[in-house]
Motif scaffolding. Structure first.
Motif, short mmCIF file in Angstrom:
data_model
loop_
_atom_site.label_atom_id
_atom_site.label_comp_id
_atom_site.label_asym_id
_atom_site.label_seq_id
_atom_site.Cartn_x
_atom_site.Cartn_y
_atom_site.Cartn_z
N PRO A 1 -17.24 26.37 17.74
CA PRO A 1 -17.62 26.26 19.16
C PRO A 1 -17.28 24.91 19.78
O PRO A 1 -17.03 24.82 20.97
CB PRO A 1 -19.13 26.47 19.16
CG PRO A 1 -19.48 27.03 17.82
CD PRO A 1 -18.39 26.62 16.88
N ASP A 2 -17.27 23.86 18.95
CA ASP A 2 -16.96 22.51 19.45
C ASP A 2 -16.15 21.79 18.38
O ASP A 2 -16.70 21.30 17.39
CB ASP A 2 -18.25 21.75 19.76
CG ASP A 2 -17.99 20.37 20.35
OD1 ASP A 2 -16.80 19.99 20.53
OD2 ASP A 2 -18.98 19.67 20.63
N ILE A 3 -14.86 21.72 18.58
CA ILE A 3 -13.97 21.13 17.57
C ILE A 3 -14.31 19.66 17.32
O ILE A 3 -14.14 19.17 16.21
CB ILE A 3 -12.49 21.32 17.97
CG1 ILE A 3 -12.15 22.80 17.77
CG2 ILE A 3 -11.56 20.43 17.17
CD1 ILE A 3 -10.75 23.21 18.05
N GLN A 4 -14.83 18.97 18.31
CA GLN A 4 -15.18 17.56 18.12
C GLN A 4 -16.28 17.38 17.08
O GLN A 4 -16.43 16.30 16.51
CB GLN A 4 -15.58 16.92 19.44
CG GLN A 4 -14.42 16.77 20.42
CD GLN A 4 -13.23 16.04 19.80
OE1 GLN A 4 -13.36 14.96 19.22
NE2 GLN A 4 -12.06 16.65 19.90
N GLN A 5 -17.03 18.43 16.81
CA GLN A 5 -18.09 18.38 15.80
C GLN A 5 -17.56 18.69 14.39
O GLN A 5 -18.31 18.66 13.43
CB GLN A 5 -19.22 19.35 16.15
CG GLN A 5 -19.90 19.05 17.46
CD GLN A 5 -20.50 17.65 17.50
OE1 GLN A 5 -21.16 17.22 16.56
NE2 GLN A 5 -20.24 16.92 18.58
N LYS B 1 -3.07 17.46 13.87
CA LYS B 1 -2.11 17.15 14.93
C LYS B 1 -2.01 18.27 15.96
O LYS B 1 -1.97 18.02 17.16
CB LYS B 1 -0.73 16.88 14.31
CG LYS B 1 -0.65 15.58 13.57
CD LYS B 1 0.75 15.37 13.00
CE LYS B 1 0.79 14.08 12.19
NZ LYS B 1 2.09 13.88 11.54
N SER B 2 -1.96 19.52 15.47
CA SER B 2 -1.80 20.63 16.42
C SER B 2 -3.01 20.76 17.33
O SER B 2 -2.88 21.07 18.52
CB SER B 2 -1.56 21.95 15.67
OG SER B 2 -2.69 22.31 14.91
N ILE B 3 -4.18 20.52 16.80
CA ILE B 3 -5.40 20.61 17.61
C ILE B 3 -5.43 19.51 18.65
O ILE B 3 -5.79 19.74 19.81
CB ILE B 3 -6.66 20.62 16.70
CG1 ILE B 3 -6.70 21.97 15.98
CG2 ILE B 3 -7.92 20.35 17.50
CD1 ILE B 3 -7.78 22.14 14.98
N ILE C 1 -10.65 22.74 22.35
CA ILE C 1 -12.07 22.39 22.38
C ILE C 1 -12.88 23.38 21.55
O ILE C 1 -13.82 23.00 20.88
CB ILE C 1 -12.57 22.31 23.84
CG1 ILE C 1 -11.88 21.14 24.52
CG2 ILE C 1 -14.09 22.17 23.89
CD1 ILE C 1 -12.17 21.00 25.99
N ALA C 2 -12.50 24.65 21.61
CA ALA C 2 -13.19 25.68 20.85
C ALA C 2 -12.17 26.71 20.38
O ALA C 2 -11.16 26.95 21.04
CB ALA C 2 -14.26 26.35 21.70
N SER D 1 -10.97 24.02 27.70
CA SER D 1 -11.73 23.37 28.76
C SER D 1 -13.25 23.39 28.52
O SER D 1 -13.93 22.51 29.02
CB SER D 1 -11.42 24.02 30.11
OG SER D 1 -11.67 25.40 30.08
N LEU D 2 -13.76 24.37 27.79
CA LEU D 2 -15.20 24.47 27.59
C LEU D 2 -15.56 24.51 26.11
O LEU D 2 -14.96 25.25 25.36
CB LEU D 2 -15.75 25.75 28.25
CG LEU D 2 -15.57 25.88 29.75
CD1 LEU D 2 -15.97 27.27 30.21
CD2 LEU D 2 -16.38 24.82 30.48
#
Length: 168
Positions: free
Chosen positions: A43-47, A55-57, A63-64, A86-87
């Motif tokens: 749900p949140d790639i930053q986590q 690299k691809s991300i 973001i998700a 975006s979300l």
């Protein structure tokens, strides 16, 4: 197949085809789902420390993401991949459940097409065998009605049945 990913269909949120779709997905995530045959939902790639550094991300600014395998009778057919740029928190367990159910429908449709092709090939080979067994050279015509009649005649040719053909 050597890391290549063949994309059958790729659309954006505006239902437009995506040019070069192979470059618009996280191949790492797709490969992981293909290998493990298990759904992934982030749900949140930053986590996710391991994913946010890929690299691809980073290039795609994902973001998700959610990705599920399409499996039919224990055979892996492909994956369904969705991402959002975006979300965050837009994908969850309900998303995965929906994608799995959609994948089941896709798998059934693929199997139906596969079975239809097998049956068409089998039917064609039986027709060829039947036509080679009974020669109808004296008859003129390739109209579907004539061919249908000849098929019926061929079916009863080895029996003691009397066949009456009438028509113009």
């Amino acid at each position: 197949d050597k890391g290549n990913i063949d994309v059958a269909l790729a659309r954006n949120q505006f239902e437009k085809n995506i040019p070069c779709p192979e470059e618009e997905i996280s191949k790492n995530i797709v490969q992981q789902v293909l290998l493990q045959q298990q759904a992934i939902c982030v749900p949140d790639i930053q986590q996710s420390p391991q994913l946010r550094r890929k690299k691809s991300i980073m290039r795609l600014e994902l973001i998700a993401v959610a990705c599920v395998p399409i499996i039919f009778k224990k055979q892996l057919l492909g994956v369904i991949y969705v991402d959002n740029r975006s979300l965050k928190d837009i994908f969850n367990t309900q998303t995965v459940s929906f994608l799995k159910q959609f994948g089941e429908l896709i798998a059934i449709a693929v199997d139906n097409v596969r079975m239809r092709l097998i049956l068409e090939r089998h039917n064609s080979s039986l027709e060829k065998m039947l036509r080679s067994q009974y020669k109808f050279e004296p008859f003129i015509g390739h109209h579907p009605s004539i061919i249908k009649i000849m098929d019926i005649v061929a079916q009863v040719a080895d029996t003691d049945a009397t066949v009456l053909i009438e028509g113009d």
